[in-house]
Design an enzyme around this catalytic site. Structure first.
Site, PDB file in Angstrom:
ATOM      1  N   GLU A 176       0.815  -1.204   0.000  1.00 29.16           N
ATOM      2  CA  GLU A 176       0.000   0.000   0.000  1.00 29.16           C
ATOM      3  C   GLU A 176       0.858   1.269   0.000  1.00 29.16           C
ATOM      4  OE1 GLU A 176      -2.942  -0.138  -0.646  1.00 29.16           O
ATOM      5  OE2 GLU A 176      -3.982   1.647   0.066  1.00 29.16           O
ATOM      6  N   ASP A 177       1.992   1.233   0.682  1.00 30.88           N
ATOM      7  CA  ASP A 177       2.720   2.483   0.906  1.00 30.88           C
ATOM      8  C   ASP A 177       4.067   2.610   0.192  1.00 30.88           C
ATOM      9  OD1 ASP A 177       0.670   3.202   2.512  1.00 30.88           O
ATOM     10  OD2 ASP A 177       1.684   2.752   4.406  1.00 30.88           O
ATOM     11  N   ASP A 222      -1.860  -4.061  13.976  1.00 28.04           N
ATOM     12  CA  ASP A 222      -1.560  -2.827  13.260  1.00 28.04           C
ATOM     13  C   ASP A 222      -2.320  -1.669  13.911  1.00 28.04           C
ATOM     14  OD1 ASP A 222      -0.806  -1.105  11.048  1.00 28.04           O
ATOM     15  OD2 ASP A 222      -2.811  -1.445  10.209  1.00 28.04           O
TER      16      ASP A 222
END
Ligand code: MN
Length: 720
Positions: free
Chosen positions: A76-77, A139
């Site tokens: 995602e990042d 998370d």
């Protein structure tokens, strides 16, 4: 920050056979991928996945899970892709990372707060593997632990609210109470700092003042119960600040009155002992009026049973006490699902599939905690929750839950009946799809609508929800009646004109009474669908009438000048406004197309069957002229869309032939909707090809183009 060696050591301590290489590679890969990214507090971003991995080692999770934790944000990042993860770490880790990535995306696109329960279900449905959910919870825990570093207050508060509404209850449901409490505690501090402060310092004061209140009270309770000869197991705890606050909110109690901070549970052998224990407690300490609740004789709706009371305990402190049996306790802890295992339960039917599934998760976590080789266990375990449900989003992020197999049409009707009725297409995750497209979990669905659009009868064959089916049926039924009526009115107007009579609603109303149907529309519909003839109506409206066109056998003939030329004469009934499949059917034998010369055959119960003028099927009706109807295409067929024309092709049996044919059809704007091989010999194929075209001329152009190609031996339109 945990170092690489430390992390691996921690895992090795509970799982000596862990794949250390995997952990080391994941560590390095994640560190490099996140590179110079920073967290809100200025730490390297990599510290976050590392801490998440650390939390999961505390839960003694397997190597794949720890690797997933390390890698959970890279897709995602960072520029890393899921394919890279797959190549480097294998399909299992890739699947888990992909799962967590999907959850993160769902999280971003949902207005979670508005629909917490659906969102929790979605998380569970999406995390097909429980490890995905555990990584997600870890998370969230780390993000909450570092929440105070985020500068924007609004963002902090949004995250805190989401945590209270989504993740804390989720942690509770899967049996991780400590996680729920920590999440709630941090969120509470963020959202209600003053209340949190007040309650925390009050608790500290009470502790300082009264010492080990919990221990003291447990000891006293044990004493009095033993004296009364009741064997019981006891537990007590100081309530969490957030739980205290929530109760105060519910009861509108001011902070000054805060004294209700401990809770005790007495578990005894049977129901009689519950009441005995209650008596003993009330003898020892005065009960607070209005706080006694007997949920044993009057269980809560969710099946919860217990006695609740509050007494004034040592130091004038209020003490909350719950008294119940072991079985009641299981129900309270596990939800209604606990009944399932207790055949001697209260006999209520337990349809709580969901609770049962949560129960399964709890059991799983319990086993996880004690399992010696968790990875083997996890390997074969998939979350079986909500596997029969699909969750999809509206463009605004509202969550719609549908049964598995649901299509875009089901979605449209779930949003609103009007959206369903006007749907013309759908965009799923930004891509155009047909309305019959089946949705998957997490799809974002935009329904394209058009005001003059109406539902298609064909939708009924693929929708799965009752709401969609009912709406489509209602609509189709209504429209069919309207179209029959419209057709019937045209037929009647002509028949009346031939008799030099004018068709009025008054006459139709008379006929309706005579024929026992519902008003003028009912009469017209009867004629339109071929159940009654125009002559029937004339006779019932004017009993004894001698009809002009009446033939020997009493049937009302068509005008004598009706010819088989098929030209759309002035007298032809336009197909305009009539929908193929409703009052008008285009016959399968000759596949009439706009531009073809056509005739209609009034068919009982079906309205008009349209054939091309040269269709062989017409021969069979040569003796029943009263059933023939002159019909004509109108000029706005374009609005009706595409029609299926059928071709018979004989083509060369060689490689690439089919592709060439498909190409020619496509190049001329046609669309092959069906293709069937009927004969095949060493040199030639014979096949039937259905082509969607605008009209007869369109199909002719395609036929000419096909004939011009070397691979096509013959190309003919199929007729009858
Ligand atoms: Mn993260």
């Amino acid at each position: 920050m945990v170092r690489q060696v430390e992390l691996v050591e921690k895992v090795r301590a509970y799982d000596p056979h862990v794949d250390e290489g995997l952990l080391n590679r994941a560590y390095i890969f994640s560190m490099k991928a996140h590179g110079s990214q920073k967290r809100a507090n200025g730490d390297p971003y990599f510290s976050h996945p590392l801490e998440v991995a650390g939390i999961l080692t505390d839960l003694k999770l397997d190597g794949d899970t720890i690797a997933t934790a390390l890698l959970h944000d890279v897709v995602e990042d960072t520029v890393a892709t899921i394919d890279e993860i797959q190549d480097l770490f294998g399909p299992k880790v890739a699947e888990l990372v992909d799962g967590v990535t999907k959850l993160s995306r769902i999280e971003i696109q949902t207005e979670a707060a508005r629909q917490a329960e659906n969102f929790r279900k979605l998380l569970l449905a999406t995390s097909a593997d429980i490890r995905v959910l555990l990584v997600k919870l870890a998370d969230r825990l780390h993000n909450m632990r570092t929440l105070h570093f985020i500068e924007r207050a609004e963002k902090r508060r949004r995250i805190a609210r989401e945590t209270l509404e989504i993740y804390a209850p989720l942690a509770e449901r899967i049996g991780m109470r400590w996680l729920r409490e920590e999440l709630e505690d941090i969120a509470f501090r963020e959202l209600e700092p003053e209340a949190q402060q007040t309650i925390t310092s009050r608790l500290a004061y009470l502790r300082a003042d009264a010492g080990d209140l919990v221990g003291t009270i447990v000891a006293e309770l044990e004493g009095v119960l033993a004296q009364a000869g009741i064997s019981a197991s006891l537990s007590g705890r100081e309530k969490q600040p957030y739980a205290i606050w929530r109760k105060m909110q519910m009861r509108h109690v001011p902070f000054e009155a805060l004294s209700d901070v401990t809770a005790f549970r007495i578990i005894v052998g049977d129901v009689t002992q519950c009441y005995q224990a209650l008596g003993v407690v009330h003898q020892r300490w005065p009960a607070v009026p209005g706080r006694f609740k007997d949920y044993i004789s009057l269980p809560k709706r969710n099946g919860y049973r217990s006695l609740h009371t509050t007494v004034i305990g040592p130091r004038q402190m209020r003490v909350e006490i719950q008294i119940r049996t072991e079985q009641m306790h299981r129900v309270a802890e596990l939800g209604v699902a606990a009944h399932w295992n207790y055949k001697g339960g209260n006999g209520r039917p337990v349809a709580a599939k969901e609770s049962e599934q949560y129960r399964w998760l709890r059991d799983l976590l319990e086993i996880l905690e004690s399992a010696s080789s968790p990875e083997e266990f996890l390997e074969h375990t998939k979350i079986a929750m909500y596997q029969d449900t699909v969750f999809a989003f509206t463009p605004k992020g509202a969550l719609i839950s549908l049964p598995r197999g649901a299509t875009a049409v089901d979605f449209a009707y779930a949003v609103h009946t009007e959206v369903g009725n006007r749907a013309v297409g759908a965009r799923v995750n930004g891509r155009l799809v047909p309305l019959r497209h089946q949705l998957s979990n997490g799809d974002q669905v935009e329904i394209l609508i058009q005001d003059n659009q109406t539902p298609s009868p064909r939708w009924e064959s693929f929708v799965v929800t009752a709401k969609a089916r009912a709406a489509i049926r209602r609509f189709v039924r209504q429209r069919r009646v309207n179209e029959y009526a419209e057709l019937g009115r045209t037929l009647l107007t002509r028949a009346f004109a031939r008799e030099e009579l004018e068709l009025t609603d008054e006459i139709l109303a008379n006929a309706a009474r005579a024929l026992d149907v519902d008003g003028p529309t009912g009469v017209c519909a009867l004629v339109g669908q071929g159940s009654r003839t125009e002559a029937d109506v004339l006779r019932s409206a004017f009993p004894g009438i001698q009809l002009n066109g009446e033939s020997k056998d009493g049937a009302l003939g068509r005008p004598g000048d009706w010819s088989r030329s098929g030209a759309a004469g002035d007298g032809a009934i336009p197909i305009r406004g009539l929908t193929p499949g409703m009052a008008v059917h285009l016959s399968d034998c000759c596949h009439p197309l706009p531009g073809d010369r056509i005739v209609g055959l009034l068919t009982k119960g079906k309205g008009v069957m349209v054939h091309t003028i040269d269709c062989e099927a017409l021969e069979a009706f040569a003796d029943t002229p009263e059933r023939w109807v002159d019909v004509a295409w109108t000029t706005d067929e374009e609005s009706l869309g595409f029609f299926a024309g059928r071709l018979t092709l004989v083509v060369l049996n060689e490689a690439g032939t089919l592709a060439k044919i498909a190409n020619i059809v496509a190049k001329h704007g046609g669309n092959i909707s069906n293709l069937k091989m009927t004969d095949r010999d060493p040199d030639f194929f014979t096949m039937l090809v259905d082509v969607e075209v605008k009209d007869a001329r369109h199909l002719s152009r395609i036929v000419s183009a096909l004939r011009a190609n070397r691979v096509v031996s013959t190309a003919e339109r199929q007729r009858g």
